[in-house]
Design a protein around this motif. Structure first.
Motif, PDB file in Angstrom:
ATOM      1  N   LYS A   1       0.978  -1.203   0.037  1.00 11.87           N
ATOM      2  CA  LYS A   1      -0.004   0.164  -0.204  1.00 11.87           C
ATOM      3  C   LYS A   1       0.860   1.192  -0.012  1.00 11.87           C
ATOM      4  N   SER A   2       1.995   1.400   0.980  1.00 15.31           N
ATOM      5  CA  SER A   2       2.605   2.408   0.964  1.00 15.31           C
ATOM      6  C   SER A   2       3.951   2.378   0.248  1.00 15.31           C
ATOM      7  N   GLY A   3       4.453   1.053  -0.018  1.00 13.88           N
ATOM      8  CA  GLY A   3       5.722   0.768  -0.788  1.00 13.88           C
ATOM      9  C   GLY A   3       7.081   0.780   0.200  1.00 13.88           C
ATOM     10  N   ASN A   4       6.593   0.718   1.441  1.00 19.13           N
ATOM     11  CA  ASN A   4       7.834   0.888   2.459  1.00 19.13           C
ATOM     12  C   ASN A   4       8.641  -0.605   2.499  1.00 19.13           C
ATOM     13  N   LYS A   5       9.629  -0.672   2.497  1.00 16.19           N
ATOM     14  CA  LYS A   5      10.306  -1.893   2.684  1.00 16.19           C
ATOM     15  C   LYS A   5      11.331  -2.131   3.937  1.00 16.19           C
ATOM     16  N   GLN A   6      11.372  -3.253   4.604  1.00 17.44           N
ATOM     17  CA  GLN A   6      12.358  -3.366   5.576  1.00 17.44           C
ATOM     18  C   GLN A   6      12.833  -4.954   5.560  1.00 17.44           C
ATOM     19  N   ILE A   7      14.055  -5.097   6.064  1.00 19.82           N
ATOM     20  CA  ILE A   7      14.858  -6.209   6.320  1.00 19.82           C
ATOM     21  C   ILE A   7      14.998  -6.431   7.790  1.00 19.82           C
TER      22      ILE A   7
ATOM     23  N   TYR B   1       0.580  -7.071   2.423  1.00 22.00           N
ATOM     24  CA  TYR B   1       2.055  -7.233   2.437  1.00 22.00           C
ATOM     25  C   TYR B   1       2.750  -8.519   1.423  1.00 22.00           C
ATOM     26  N   SER B   2       3.802  -8.076   1.174  1.00 24.25           N
ATOM     27  CA  SER B   2       4.721  -9.261   0.503  1.00 24.25           C
ATOM     28  C   SER B   2       5.665  -9.704   1.198  1.00 24.25           C
ATOM     29  N   ILE B   3       5.931 -10.901   1.343  1.00 24.23           N
ATOM     30  CA  ILE B   3       7.035 -11.463   2.327  1.00 24.23           C
ATOM     31  C   ILE B   3       7.832 -12.572   1.748  1.00 24.23           C
ATOM     32  N   ARG B   4       9.137 -12.502   2.151  1.00 23.87           N
ATOM     33  CA  ARG B   4      10.173 -13.636   1.824  1.00 23.87           C
ATOM     34  C   ARG B   4      11.090 -13.781   2.933  1.00 23.87           C
ATOM     35  N   ILE B   5      11.493 -15.002   2.910  1.00 24.53           N
ATOM     36  CA  ILE B   5      12.606 -15.479   4.117  1.00 24.53           C
ATOM     37  C   ILE B   5      13.830 -16.279   3.462  1.00 24.53           C
ATOM     38  N   ARG B   6      14.851 -15.895   4.314  1.00 31.41           N
ATOM     39  CA  ARG B   6      16.160 -16.519   3.706  1.00 31.41           C
ATOM     40  C   ARG B   6      17.112 -16.869   5.199  1.00 31.41           C
TER      41      ARG B   6
END
Length: 356
Positions: A246-252, A270-275
């Motif tokens: 929605k806002s385009g904010n990204k964080q790791i 939200y879009s989520i990925r994990i490594r």
């Protein structure tokens, strides 16, 4: 007087492995003293240690030679005396300059609970002729094996090697993997190249398994299982890549456990990925795993509301227009508003008939 050791020899006992052997000086008088030996490696990697034995085994890259020294240490109470040094060396491996493989890199991966794969790549030496053929060997502990599956460059020179299965033990810590690359050519003598890798430092960790993500009101809940590995859950750390669509904010976010809870905006998607990777508590850190597949949760309530309003307006307008058209047709409104133009009657004879 402290006399140096005698018959100091250096022998290559395996790929990148040297046996240092010597004998005590037969003329040395002990006089109730303790004899030890001080060993100093000068090349290729400086190292110094002492031992009471008369032989020692060292693993080192030998393509540029090996130089070592040894001397006698006589310990009597708190007094320590030493002899002169005795030096030995192994010459560099033969071959023309700049023909060795360069930029050698290797990666291991645990493909199953008891199996480790190995992938190595390199570049041909700048002075290597076009007909050079490189061959790779790896040694792990006492096992040595030649590569059987190569990838070639445009000149048909081997530049990559893959071992689908190896003798590397996935549960060992800080064991060395020896890589030896030699070559052949009809135009020049190809100089071999050796490199040592810590097996844990070059391991590419597998992707976390069974990832479960849910959004409950303003709480984002995530759970997963550790990657395929013989090490326990405490030996892993994770990175959580979160994007607010929605806002385009990204964080790791760096996570040390295999679950966590985070407060978020419940009206967003939200879009989520994990490594995953190993942490420094259990072993040397390797390479980060690939990112997991993208998982999406939540919904943009504002966008959904606008979409519903636009859809409702379109449907309403269509129904209204259709209803107006039906009413007008039933009541003959169109014929009253737009009556047809009458055609005039023909009251005059044609002055020029066809049969004139």
């Amino acid at each position: 007087q402290v006399l140096p050791p005698v018959n100091f020899t250096l022998t290559v006992s395996a790929l990148a492995q040297v046996l240092l052997d010597w004998e005590p000086n037969p003329a040395q008088e002990q006089n109730n003293s303790t004899i030890r030996y001080d060993v100093k490696i000068l090349s290729p990697v400086p190292e110094e240690y002492d031992t009471k034995r008369t032989r020692s085994v060292r693993t080192a890259a030998l393509h540029n030679g090996f130089i070592a020294r040894v001397r006698t240490l006589l310990l009597q109470g708190e007094l320590q005396m030493s002899s002169d040094w005795v030096e030995g060396n192994l010459p560099p491996l033969p071959g023309a300059a700049d023909t060795s493989a360069t930029n050698v890199s290797c990666v291991t991966r645990v493909t199953s609970p008891g199996n480790v794969s190995l992938h190595c790549s390199w570049l041909p030496g700048q002075g290597a002729p076009e007909d050079t053929k490189y061959f790779l060997f790896y040694r792990y502990e006492a096992h040595t094996e030649e590569c059987a599956t190569y990838t070639k460059d445009k000149r048909s020179r081997n530049i990559e090697c893959r071992f689908a299965s190896t003798q590397i033990k996935p549960d060992e810590i800080d064991n060395l993997i020896v890589i030896h690359i030699n070559g052949s050519s009809q135009r020049a003598a190809i100089k071999p190249f050796q490199q040592l890798f810590n097996q844990n430092a070059i391991e590419k960790v597998n992707i976390p398994r069974n990832i479960s993500i849910s959004l409950e009101q303003n709480d984002l809940l995530a759970m997963w299982e550790k990657p395929i590995s013989p090490f326990h859950e405490e030996c892993f750390e994770y990175e959580f890549y979160l994007i607010n669509l929605k806002s385009g904010n990204k964080q790791i976010l760096k996570i040390s456990s295999n679950s966590f809870q985070l407060q978020v905006d419940g009206s967003s998607r939200y879009s989520i990925r994990i490594r995953a990777n190993h942490n420094h508590l259990c072993r040397a850190r390797g390479f980060w795993s690939d990112w997991s597949e993208i998982i999406s949760v939540g919904q943009n309530k504002l966008e959904d509301s606008i979409a519903w309003i636009v859809t409702l307006l379109c449907v309403s307008m269509s129904c209204t227009l259709l209803l107006v058209a039906v009413i007008c047709k039933v009541n003959h409104v169109w014929s009253k508003l737009f009556p047809p133009i009458p055609m005039p009657s023909n009251k005059f004879r044609d002055p020029f008939p066809i049969d004139y």
